[in-house]
Design a protein around this motif. Structure first.
Motif, mmCIF file in Angstrom:
data_model
loop_
_atom_site.group_PDB
_atom_site.id
_atom_site.type_symbol
_atom_site.label_atom_id
_atom_site.label_comp_id
_atom_site.label_asym_id
_atom_site.label_seq_id
_atom_site.Cartn_x
_atom_site.Cartn_y
_atom_site.Cartn_z
ATOM 1 N N LEU A 85 0.838 -1.618 -0.023
ATOM 2 C CA LEU A 85 0.076 -0.130 0.156
ATOM 3 C C LEU A 85 0.552 1.409 -0.734
ATOM 4 N N LEU A 86 1.017 2.197 -1.399
ATOM 5 C CA LEU A 86 1.844 3.022 -1.290
ATOM 6 C C LEU A 86 1.406 4.365 -0.861
ATOM 7 N N VAL A 87 -0.039 4.964 -0.805
ATOM 8 C CA VAL A 87 -1.079 6.001 -0.791
ATOM 9 C C VAL A 87 -2.241 5.552 -0.225
ATOM 10 N N GLY A 88 -2.770 5.846 0.721
ATOM 11 C CA GLY A 88 -3.547 5.284 1.898
ATOM 12 C C GLY A 88 -4.524 6.242 2.026
ATOM 13 N N LEU A 89 -4.557 6.332 3.025
ATOM 14 C CA LEU A 89 -6.044 7.103 3.636
ATOM 15 C C LEU A 89 -5.049 8.728 4.562
ATOM 16 N N GLU A 90 -4.039 8.200 4.802
ATOM 17 C CA GLU A 90 -3.384 9.239 5.837
ATOM 18 C C GLU A 90 -2.980 10.791 5.459
ATOM 19 N N THR A 91 -3.213 10.842 4.668
ATOM 20 C CA THR A 91 -2.709 12.169 3.737
ATOM 21 C C THR A 91 -3.973 12.657 3.123
ATOM 22 N N GLY A 92 -5.261 11.701 3.105
ATOM 23 C CA GLY A 92 -6.376 11.946 2.086
ATOM 24 C C GLY A 92 -5.790 12.530 0.700
ATOM 25 N N ASP A 93 -5.096 12.030 0.095
ATOM 26 C CA ASP A 93 -4.631 12.524 -1.190
ATOM 27 C C ASP A 93 -5.828 11.611 -2.205
ATOM 28 N N ASP A 94 -5.171 11.919 -3.493
ATOM 29 C CA ASP A 94 -6.689 12.174 -4.630
ATOM 30 C C ASP A 94 -7.006 10.084 -4.921
ATOM 31 N N ALA A 95 -6.329 9.808 -4.736
ATOM 32 C CA ALA A 95 -6.659 8.277 -5.038
ATOM 33 C C ALA A 95 -5.796 7.087 -3.960
ATOM 34 N N ALA A 96 -6.590 5.391 -3.698
ATOM 35 C CA ALA A 96 -5.226 4.852 -3.622
ATOM 36 C C ALA A 96 -5.022 4.500 -3.818
ATOM 37 N N VAL A 97 -3.455 4.173 -3.784
ATOM 38 C CA VAL A 97 -2.686 3.485 -4.633
ATOM 39 C C VAL A 97 -1.949 2.194 -4.458
ATOM 40 N N VAL A 98 -1.442 0.907 -4.870
ATOM 41 C CA VAL A 98 -1.108 -0.505 -4.257
ATOM 42 C C VAL A 98 0.183 -0.837 -5.202
ATOM 43 N N ARG A 99 0.984 -1.371 -5.222
ATOM 44 C CA ARG A 99 1.768 -1.796 -5.680
ATOM 45 C C ARG A 99 1.754 -2.979 -5.528
ATOM 46 N N VAL A 100 1.752 -3.771 -7.299
ATOM 47 C CA VAL A 100 1.841 -4.828 -7.607
ATOM 48 C C VAL A 100 2.838 -5.793 -7.863
ATOM 49 N N GLU A 101 2.869 -6.852 -8.536
ATOM 50 C CA GLU A 101 3.405 -7.473 -8.843
ATOM 51 C C GLU A 101 4.231 -7.267 -9.989
ATOM 52 N N GLY A 102 5.541 -7.342 -11.246
ATOM 53 C CA GLY A 102 5.587 -6.198 -11.656
ATOM 54 C C GLY A 102 6.855 -4.879 -12.258
ATOM 55 N N GLY A 103 6.562 -4.901 -10.972
ATOM 56 C CA GLY A 103 7.241 -3.522 -10.909
ATOM 57 C C GLY A 103 5.464 -1.945 -11.299
ATOM 58 N N THR A 104 5.086 -2.379 -10.910
ATOM 59 C CA THR A 104 3.682 -1.861 -11.562
ATOM 60 C C THR A 104 2.804 -1.168 -10.324
ATOM 61 N N ALA A 105 2.106 -0.376 -10.443
ATOM 62 C CA ALA A 105 1.229 0.385 -8.946
ATOM 63 C C ALA A 105 -0.259 0.265 -10.278
ATOM 64 N N ILE A 106 -1.708 0.291 -8.951
ATOM 65 C CA ILE A 106 -2.955 0.289 -9.190
ATOM 66 C C ILE A 106 -3.214 1.468 -8.438
ATOM 67 N N VAL A 107 -4.018 1.818 -9.156
ATOM 68 C CA VAL A 107 -4.570 3.428 -9.134
ATOM 69 C C VAL A 107 -6.043 3.306 -8.667
ATOM 70 N N SER A 108 -6.304 3.714 -7.392
ATOM 71 C CA SER A 108 -8.132 2.947 -7.905
ATOM 72 C C SER A 108 -8.846 4.358 -6.617
ATOM 73 N N THR A 109 -10.517 5.099 -7.753
ATOM 74 C CA THR A 109 -10.261 6.107 -6.476
ATOM 75 C C THR A 109 -11.841 6.123 -7.558
ATOM 76 N N ALA A 110 -12.783 6.863 -6.660
ATOM 77 C CA ALA A 110 -14.395 6.986 -6.706
ATOM 78 C C ALA A 110 -14.864 8.615 -6.230
ATOM 79 N N ASP A 111 -15.921 8.948 -7.769
ATOM 80 C CA ASP A 111 -16.114 10.372 -7.764
ATOM 81 C C ASP A 111 -17.297 10.530 -8.588
ATOM 82 N N PHE A 112 -18.933 10.979 -7.841
ATOM 83 C CA PHE A 112 -19.475 10.937 -7.827
ATOM 84 C C PHE A 112 -20.640 12.479 -7.233
ATOM 85 N N PHE A 113 -21.363 12.627 -7.995
ATOM 86 C CA PHE A 113 -21.838 14.267 -7.812
ATOM 87 C C PHE A 113 -23.385 14.651 -7.755
ATOM 88 N N THR A 114 -24.424 15.287 -7.975
ATOM 89 C CA THR A 114 -25.175 15.849 -8.376
ATOM 90 C C THR A 114 -25.063 16.942 -8.942
#
Length: 331
Positions: A44-73
């Protein structure tokens, strides 16, 4: 495009990113939730701690997955434009981290008894068109019946773990650059109240932050965030606090949309923008006239990237300096 039979903005109390839970209240809710399970592998490279724009997890092969969700009226009355704006806004979180969007899932809340499904189809079409421009697959999603219409996306992207842009990576001596003008909140509020249409604002909100993100990565930028519902000052405060620096802003250099100042003078200031300013004020020194301060705190929808560095096409609005008495200084 189907004719607009109803004004979508009249079916929601808030509008766009101005309908977010106020930042101070949200931080209270999240207090104590920043602790994650032990992560001995450092995945887990980026989580909740600093309120960043998205979460980031490192996976095998030197790649990171970036995950986010956003919706509004609805932020505009045109359903197709609302879909485009909401999609661009959701994709922006991935760009703000230095990632490339790969797949998105629609998030749709719809008042089925009061709004026709033809409008919902236009919203989804707008989202799909913007995702296609981003080279991002739209692969389904989730829908619920709701009293207010809401739309957005959950987005998954890919990034290089060694080239992430984070909100806690700022350092003294770096310039601060902004890639889109401010004023979206007050113009959208005027649109909701009067029906006036602002094509420049729609163009800004539907413009992807892809090129700005790619330029920042090429320039070696490692600190960035996007400017959305907490306004420039709110997102800058989070960046300065997380990075342990002070951000100095030259208010005269901050770009504004045409008509934004007049909208403030005419009283079209969203409640979210005033709450943003109230939240940041205790952490700020200096200042300028109230009109400008409200615009600096204006709740943006699908705003630009705030970058600790210089990139082509971005306006330098200040700099990061060693941490002083307050995290933000306005000149």
């Amino acid at each position: 495009m189907i004719p607009i039979m109803v004004r979508l903005t009249q079916y929601a109390q808030g509008g766009g990113c101005a309908c977010k839970i106020p930042p101070g209240e949200l931080e209270d809710v999240l207090t104590g939730l920043g602790v994650t399970p032990k992560d001995p592998a450092g995945e887990l490279l980026v989580g909740l701690e600093t309120g960043d724009d998205a979460a980031v997890v490192r996976v095998e092969g030197g790649t990171a997955i970036v995950s986010t969700a956003d919706f509004f009226t609805p932020v505009v009355d045109d359903p197709y434009d609302w879909g485009r704006i909401a999609a661009a806004n959701a994709l922006s979180d991935v760009y703000a981290m230095g990632g490339r969007p790969l797949m998105a899932l629609n998030l749709l809340c719809w008042p089925r008894e009061t709004l026709p499904y033809d409008l919902a189809r236009e919203v989804l079409r707008g989202g799909a068109d913007v995702a296609a421009l981003a080279g991002c697959h739209v692969a389904g999603g989730h829908s619920v019946v709701d009293a207010e219409p809401k739309y957005g996306m959950a987005v998954t992207g890919l990034a290089d773990p060694a080239a992430l842009m984070r909100n806690d990576a700022g350092r003294a001596g770096l310039p601060l650059s902004l890639t889109k003008p401010l004023g979206l909140g007050v113009l959208n509020n005027r649109h909701k109240a009067t029906g006036e249409v602002f094509p420049e604002a729609v163009d800004v909100m539907t413009r992807l932050n892809a090129a700005a993100s790619e330029a920042a990565i090429r320039a070696g930028v490692r600190c960035a965030t996007d400017v959305t519902g907490f306004g420039l000052l709110g997102h800058l405060f989070k960046l300065a606090r997380a990075s342990g620096v002070t951000a100095v802003v030259d208010s005269a250099k901050v770009p504004l949309l045409d008509g934004a100042r007049q909208a403030v003078r005419d009283g079209f200031v969203p409640g979210g923008s005033r709450r943003n300013l109230g939240w940041v004020a205790p952490h700020m020194s200096g200042g300028t006239d109230e009109e400008t301060m409200l615009l600096l705190a204006d709740a943006q929808t699908s705003g630009g990237l705030l970058i600790a560095g210089e990139v082509p096409g971005a306006q330098v609005i200040g700099e990061l300096v060693p941490r002083g008495e307050r995290p933000i200084v306005i000149r």
